[in-house]
Design an enzyme around this catalytic site. Structure first.
Site, mmCIF file in Angstrom:
data_model
loop_
_atom_site.group_PDB
_atom_site.id
_atom_site.type_symbol
_atom_site.label_atom_id
_atom_site.label_comp_id
_atom_site.label_asym_id
_atom_site.label_seq_id
_atom_site.Cartn_x
_atom_site.Cartn_y
_atom_site.Cartn_z
ATOM 1 N N ASP A 85 0.799 -1.223 0.000
ATOM 2 C CA ASP A 85 0.000 0.000 0.000
ATOM 3 C C ASP A 85 0.832 1.274 0.000
ATOM 4 O O ASP A 85 1.991 1.291 0.397
ATOM 5 C CB ASP A 85 -0.952 0.011 1.206
ATOM 6 N N GLU A 98 -0.621 -2.057 4.944
ATOM 7 C CA GLU A 98 0.288 -2.039 6.105
ATOM 8 C C GLU A 98 0.082 -0.779 6.940
ATOM 9 O O GLU A 98 0.160 -0.823 8.166
ATOM 10 C CB GLU A 98 1.758 -2.130 5.648
ATOM 11 N N HIS A 147 7.666 8.539 4.628
ATOM 12 C CA HIS A 147 6.449 9.325 4.870
ATOM 13 C C HIS A 147 6.665 10.810 4.589
ATOM 14 O O HIS A 147 5.912 11.649 5.073
ATOM 15 C CB HIS A 147 5.902 9.127 6.299
HETATM 16 ZN ZN ZN Z 1 5.070 3.561 6.381
HETATM 17 ZN ZN ZN Z 2 6.451 0.932 5.309
#
Ligand code: ZN
Ligand code: ZN
Length: 400
Positions: free
Chosen positions: A89, A146, A370
C-alpha cells in the site's frame, strides 16, 4: 532527486540480479506511479499477479481483498516451507517530487517504499522460479494495507497460515539515512506496539466569569494532559520504554463561555505486553481520577492497534546469516543491535502467529519515509532481492 549509489557494495549480490537491475527499476517505477491505499490496491494487485503469472507461479488471490500469495516448490525435494512478505500500500500524501514516474493520483503516494518492497520480492520470485535449486516451499506473500489498517492481521484472520502452513515468515523494510546496503535489526522487540485513545471530558458549561456555577472541562482536560505524563515518568520502570502523547485538544467556541466538554486524543507506544497493560490501566485510572477530583466525568475510548514487532531468536539469526552473505563482511554491513523504533509495523501480527524475523535495509541519504519528497532508492533492488534469494538458499538447503 538523485540517489547515492555505491558501486562496491556487492560481495553477495547475485550477478543475475545485478544484471537485471534496470528491468527491476522499471517495475518499481511502474508501481510507484500507481499508488493505492489500504485495501484498494486493485491495480497494484493486478500488476503483481501478472508478473507472478509470467514466472509460471500458481497464485492465490483475495486474501484480505487485494492480497496475493504465490507458491514455489523447490526442485530438490521436500523440506520446510517459509513465507517472504512484501507490503503493497501507499500513503495519503501528495507527492512533491517532479520525477517522471511520480504518482498519477493526487493525494496518494508511495512514500514508504512499498513499491520497492514488492519489486525486490518479485525479482527474487523470478530468479528462484527460473532455478528452484532448493528443498522445500517458498510462499511469496503480498500484503495490503500495512499503513494504519493492519492488512497483516486481516490476512492472518482470513487463514494465511492455515492455507499456507509455514515454519517461518520473514519481512524487509528499506531504511533511509543509514549507510547504503547495511542490514539493521535486533532480536526481540524492534518496533513498538501502537495504541490510540480518545477522552471526552464532560463538565458543565457556565459563564466564564461565574465558574462556580459550572464544572470546567478545559481546566480538567489540562490537568489530565499534565497528569498523564506521570505514567511514563513514575509508573513505568526507567529500564523500560514507553510513550504517552496527547496530540489533540478540542473544546470551546468563544471568549466568555466555559464549554460543556473537551475532547483529547493521542497515542501510546510500548514494547512489551506487561508495559502495554500497565500503561492502559494507569491511563484509565489517571483520567478517571483527575476528572472525578474536578467533578467532571470521562468517557474513554482506548484502542489497541498493532502489537509490538518481536523478532524470534533463531529466525533472527538465520536472517542475519543471509544478510551477512548479501552485504559482505565489511564493518557496519550488518547491525544486529539496532535501536528499537517507536514507530509500528503490522508484520508484528504475522510474527505473533509464526516464528520469523524482520530486518531493515539501509538506502543511504535521501528524504525520510512518509515525506512528500521521498523516493525508493532503486540501487537497493538487487541488494534486497539477493537477500531474499540468499535466505531461501540458506534455509532450504537440500540434505547432503
Ligand atoms: Zn510507512
Ligand atoms: Zn512501510
Amino acid at each position: 532527486m538523485q540517489h547515492e549509489t555505491d558501486d562496491d557494495i556487492a560481495p553477495g549480490i547475485l550477478p543475475a540480479l545485478a544484471q537485471a537491475a534496470e528491468e527491476f527499476t522499471s517495475w518499481r517505477r511502474t508501481l510507484h506511479a500507481m499508488p493505492e491505499t489500504a485495501f484498494e490496491e486493485q491495480r497494484t494487485s493486478a500488476y503483481v499477479a501478472a508478473r507472478l503469472a509470467s514466472f509460471g507461479l500458481p497464485i492465490h488471490r483475495g486474501l484480505a481483498g487485494t492480497g496475493l500469495v504465490a507458491t514455489l516448490q523447490g526442485a530438490r525435494g521436500a523440506g520446510p516451507a517459509i513465507g517472504l512478505r512484501a507490503d503493497m500500500d501507499a500513503l495519503d500524501i501528495h507527492e512533491a517530487t517532479n520525477l517522471p514516474w511520480r504518482s498519477d493520483t493526487p493525494g496518494k503516494m508511495h512514500a514508504c517504499g512499498h513499491d520497492g518492497h514488492m519489486t525486490m520480492l518479485l525479482a527474487a520470485a523470478r530468479h528462484l522460479s527460473a532455478d528452484p535449486d532448493f528443498a522445500g516451499t517458498v510462499h511469496f506473500i503480498f500484503q495490503p494495507a500495512e499503513e494504519n489498517e493492519g492488512g497483516a492481521r486481516v490476512m492472518v484472520e482470513q487463514g494465511l497460515f492455515d492455507l499456507f502452513p509455514m515454519q517461518a515468515v520473514y519481512g524487509l523494510h528499506n531504511w533511509p539515512n543509514a549507510p547504503f546496503g547495511t542490514f539493521l535489526g535486533r532480536p526481540g522487540p524492534m518496533f513498538a506496539a501502537f495504541d490510540i485513545f480518545e477522552v471526552k471530558v464532560i463538565g458543565r458549561g457556565a459563564h466564564a466569569a461565574m465558574p462556580q456555577r459550572g464544572i470546567d472541562p478545559v481546566l480538567t482536560a489540562s490537568l489530565v494532559v499534565a497528569q498523564l505524563q506521570s505514567i511514563v515518568a513514575r509508573a513505568v520502570s526507567p529500564q523500560e520504554a514507553a510513550v504517552v502523547t496527547v496530540t489533540q485538544i478540542h473544546g470551546g467556541d468563544t471568549w466568555n463561555v466555559i464549554p460543556d466538554e473537551v475532547v483529547l486524543r493521542g497515542t501510546a507506544r510500548t514494547f512489551t505486553k506487561e508495559v502495554r497493560d500497565l500503561v492502559e490501566q494507569r491511563f484509565r485510572a489517571v483520567v478517571e481520577g483527575v476528572c472525578a477530583a474536578q467533578g467532571a466525568r470521562a468517557e474513554i475510548r482506548y484502542e489497541r492497534r498493532y502489537p509490538a514487532l518481536v523478532n524470534h531468536g533463531a529466525e533472527f539469526a538465520h536472517a542475519l546469516d543471509a544478510a551477512r552473505l548479501t552485504a559482505g563482511a565489511g564493518a557496519g554491513a550488518v547491525v544486529a543491535d539496532f535501536e528499537p523504533i517507536m514507530a509500528a509495523e503490522d508484520f508484528a501480527y504475522m510474527l505473533e502467529k509464526a516464528p520469523g524475523a524482520y530486518l531493515c535495509l539501509a538506502s543511504g541519504p535521501g528524504a525520510n519515509l512518509h515525506n512528500a519528497h521521498y523516493d525508493f532508492n532503486d540501487a537497493l533492488l538487487p541488494v534486497g532481492a539477493s537477500y531474499w534469494v540468499n535466505l531461501v538458499h540458506s534455509l532450504l538447503r537440500p540434505a547432503a
